[in-house]
Design an enzyme around this catalytic site. Structure first.
Site, PDB file in Angstrom:
ATOM      1  CG  ASP A   1     -10.159   3.183  -3.293  1.00 32.56           C
ATOM      2  OD1 ASP A   1      -9.870   2.465  -2.320  1.00 32.56           O
ATOM      3  OD2 ASP A   1      -9.644   3.042  -4.407  1.00 32.56           O
TER       4      ASP A   1
ATOM      5  CG  PHE B   1      -6.201   4.489  -3.006  1.00 31.63           C
ATOM      6  CD1 PHE B   1      -7.056   3.905  -2.086  1.00 31.63           C
ATOM      7  CD2 PHE B   1      -5.890   5.834  -2.843  1.00 31.63           C
ATOM      8  CE1 PHE B   1      -7.573   4.623  -1.025  1.00 31.63           C
ATOM      9  CE2 PHE B   1      -6.410   6.564  -1.782  1.00 31.63           C
ATOM     10  CZ  PHE B   1      -7.250   5.954  -0.867  1.00 31.63           C
TER      11      PHE B   1
ATOM     12  CG  HIS C   1     -11.047  -3.513   8.222  1.00 33.52           C
ATOM     13  ND1 HIS C   1     -11.549  -4.519   7.430  1.00 33.52           N
ATOM     14  CD2 HIS C   1     -11.559  -2.374   7.755  1.00 33.52           C
ATOM     15  CE1 HIS C   1     -12.331  -3.979   6.494  1.00 33.52           C
ATOM     16  NE2 HIS C   1     -12.351  -2.681   6.674  1.00 33.52           N
TER      17      HIS C   1
ATOM     18  CG  ASP D   1     -13.606  -2.479   2.806  1.00 33.10           C
ATOM     19  OD1 ASP D   1     -13.854  -1.523   3.559  1.00 33.10           O
ATOM     20  OD2 ASP D   1     -12.471  -3.016   2.742  1.00 33.10           O
TER      21      ASP D   1
ATOM     22  CG  ASP E   1      -6.699  -1.868  -6.255  1.00 28.07           C
ATOM     23  OD1 ASP E   1      -7.088  -2.864  -5.650  1.00 28.07           O
ATOM     24  OD2 ASP E   1      -7.459  -1.129  -6.900  1.00 28.07           O
TER      25      ASP E   1
HETATM   26  N1  LIG Z   1      -7.908   0.765  -4.210  1.00 25.84           N
HETATM   27  C1  LIG Z   1      -7.589   0.153  -3.076  1.00 25.84           C
HETATM   28  N2  LIG Z   1      -6.610  -0.777  -3.091  1.00 25.84           N
HETATM   29  C2  LIG Z   1      -6.322  -1.390  -1.919  1.00 25.84           C
HETATM   30  C3  LIG Z   1      -6.984  -1.121  -0.711  1.00 25.84           C
HETATM   31  C4  LIG Z   1      -6.395  -1.977   0.260  1.00 25.84           C
HETATM   32  C5  LIG Z   1      -6.707  -2.117   1.700  1.00 25.84           C
HETATM   33  N3  LIG Z   1      -7.347  -0.974   2.278  1.00 25.84           N
HETATM   34  C6  LIG Z   1      -8.299  -1.257   3.297  1.00 25.84           C
HETATM   35  C7  LIG Z   1      -7.694  -1.213   4.621  1.00 25.84           C
HETATM   36  C8  LIG Z   1      -8.378  -0.384   5.425  1.00 25.84           C
HETATM   37  C9  LIG Z   1      -9.495   0.216   4.736  1.00 25.84           C
HETATM   38  O1  LIG Z   1     -10.688  -0.247   5.296  1.00 25.84           O
HETATM   39  C10 LIG Z   1      -9.397  -0.230   3.325  1.00 25.84           C
HETATM   40  O2  LIG Z   1     -10.573  -0.832   2.913  1.00 25.84           O
HETATM   41  C11 LIG Z   1      -5.424  -2.729  -0.391  1.00 25.84           C
HETATM   42  N4  LIG Z   1      -5.407  -2.355  -1.678  1.00 25.84           N
HETATM   43  C12 LIG Z   1      -4.655  -2.912  -2.797  1.00 25.84           C
HETATM   44  O3  LIG Z   1      -5.419  -4.054  -3.235  1.00 25.84           O
HETATM   45  C13 LIG Z   1      -4.510  -5.060  -3.701  1.00 25.84           C
HETATM   46  C14 LIG Z   1      -4.642  -6.237  -2.759  1.00 25.84           C
HETATM   47  O4  LIG Z   1      -5.874  -6.869  -3.086  1.00 25.84           O
HETATM   48  P1  LIG Z   1      -6.050  -8.419  -2.649  1.00 25.84           P
HETATM   49  O5  LIG Z   1      -4.873  -9.183  -3.262  1.00 25.84           O
HETATM   50  O6  LIG Z   1      -7.390  -8.808  -3.232  1.00 25.84           O
HETATM   51  O7  LIG Z   1      -6.038  -8.473  -1.119  1.00 25.84           O
HETATM   52  C15 LIG Z   1      -3.126  -4.456  -3.648  1.00 25.84           C
HETATM   53  O8  LIG Z   1      -2.873  -3.775  -4.857  1.00 25.84           O
HETATM   54  C16 LIG Z   1      -3.282  -3.441  -2.512  1.00 25.84           C
HETATM   55  O9  LIG Z   1      -2.337  -2.405  -2.632  1.00 25.84           O
HETATM   56  C17 LIG Z   1      -8.012  -0.136  -0.722  1.00 25.84           C
HETATM   57  O10 LIG Z   1      -8.670   0.194   0.280  1.00 25.84           O
HETATM   58  N5  LIG Z   1      -8.267   0.464  -1.930  1.00 25.84           N
END
Ligand SMILES: Nc1nc2c(c(CN[C@H]3C=C[C@H](O)[C@@H]3O)cn2[C@@H]2O[C@H](COP(=O)(O)O)[C@@H](O)[C@H]2O)c(=O)[nH]1
Length: 346
Positions: A315, A244, A49, A320, A246
């Site tokens: 997750d 996680f 990323h 993603d 979210d």
């Molecule tokens: N379950 C889960 N929640 C995650 C992530 C990530 C970022 N991780 C990425 C970074 C490097 C890796 O490649 C991961 O893909 C952010 N969040 C949560 O999402 C929400 C934000 O959403 P939006 O407003 O739509 O952007 C917020 O609660 C944030 O805490 C994850 O991976 N898993």
């Protein structure tokens, strides 16, 4: 163990407004596995990323800590269709000639501050109220649009609290915390929730204290992924970490048919009504999300014995993918809305 998996099972078994469709989880397991294979999803994906650092040094640990310290509540009060687009006036950070929203706006703000010479990844800076005044932090999170960053006051409080703990107990960096955990992800989660109250993501649910620990677990997982399971990212028990909880992944789990909402919860969420933190419906959305990813993971292990997969990679893949769908669909997004809880925990 961390107790999260047991909490998720308890919530699933007692939930009123959210349920899990076991057949859908089996079907989802097959499609998720095939897609992850095709995209060769691994810890390498993390550094791909553009906003994530790819250097493998202590400064990168500090970067991941401050991002996951503030990794909460980016859903917008003005982008009602959740398009993710900045022309809705939702909170937006301009960086590298692009407009970043949601989680990525946080990474962009941190990278922009560093480029401006503000040491925002340094814990000692966070407790210096002269140099790191509330105004400086407000400047770091300045928006290109009318909507400002949600929960700025709470974000400032998290920085002050964590700066105190890291400088007094861990030698001024999260590297000190990792060293104390002796390559145990479970121990590291416990160290985090014991020493940093803003990570202690627990709720009272039907007579029990249930543990969710979303930001503590994603912090450990981002270190594990960024360092490719080596160095600071080397853990002997990483598979104990769960999904996680979210507000984005429940949405795609619902689209896959894995999560089912009651009629009243569906209309509440679709009419963009808020759900207070610790409301049973919120706890059920989070706990059932964790449990359904556990079921998907077990199904994949059953269908493909010996495959290297865990709840973290599933997750990351689901999150993603949910973001790709959001970007592609814009206003035409058919998925259910994300639930609207303002909380420092996710
Ligand atoms: N379950 C889960 N929640 C995650 C992530 C990530 C970022 N991780 C990425 C970074 C490097 C890796 O490649 C991961 O893909 C952010 N969040 C949560 O999402 C929400 C934000 O959403 P939006 O407003 O739509 O952007 C917020 O609660 C944030 O805490 C994850 O991976 N898993």
């Amino acid at each position: 163990m961390t107790g999260v998996r047991e909490s998720a099972k308890y919530i699933f078994e007692n939930a009123d407004d959210v349920s899990i469709d076991l057949d859908a989880c089996q079907r989802a397991a097959a499609s998720i596995y095939a897609s992850m294979l095709e995209k060769s999803y691994s810890t390498e994906t993390w550094s791909s990323h553009v906003l994530n650092p790819d250097s493998k040094e202590p400064a990168t640990v500090d970067w991941i800590f401050v991002v996951d310290l503030l990794n909460f509540s980016f859903w917008s009060d003005v982008d009602d269709k959740d398009t993710g687009r900045s022309d809705t006036q939702r909170f937006t950070v301009s960086w590298l000639g692009q407009q970043w929203t949601g989680y990525w706006s946080l990474c962009a703000a941190i990278n922009r501050a560093l480029a401006e010479g503000i040491p925002i990844t340094t814990p000692a800076f966070w407790i210096d109220k002269e140099k790191c005044s509330d105004d400086v932090i407000r400047h770091i999170f300045r928006s290109e649009t009318a909507e400002q960053v949600p929960m700025l006051k709470e974000r400032i409080a998290c920085l002050r609290e964590a700066g105190e703990a890291l400088t007094t107990r861990f030698g001024g960096s999260f590297v000190g915390c990792i060293a104390e955990a002796n390559e145990s992800a479970v121990e590291l989660v416990k160290l985090i929730v014991d020493n940093f109250p803003c990570f202690r993501d627990e709720s009272e649910y039907k007579g029990r204290t249930v543990k969710i620990y979303k930001r503590a677990q994603i912090l450990v997982s981002d270190i594990w992924a960024c360092f490719n399971q080596q160095s600071y990212g080397k853990f002997t028990d990483i598979d104990e970490i769960t999904m996680f909880a979210d507000y984005r992944v429940p949405q795609i789990l619902h689209s896959l048919g894995c999560l089912k909402y009651s009629d009243s919860l569906t209309s509440h969420v679709q009419s963009l009504q808020p759900i207070p933190h610790n409301d049973p419906r919120e706890v059920e959305l989070r706990g059932c999300s964790i449990w359904s990813v556990e079921l998907i993971k077990e199904e994949i292990m059953k269908q493909h014995p010996g495959t290297k997969i865990n709840a973290i990679l599933i997750d990351f893949y689901l999150w993603d993918t949910a973001k790709e769908i959001q970007n592609e669909m814009g206003e035409k997004q058919e998925a259910i809305q994300c639930h609207r809880t303002r909380s420092v925990f996710y």
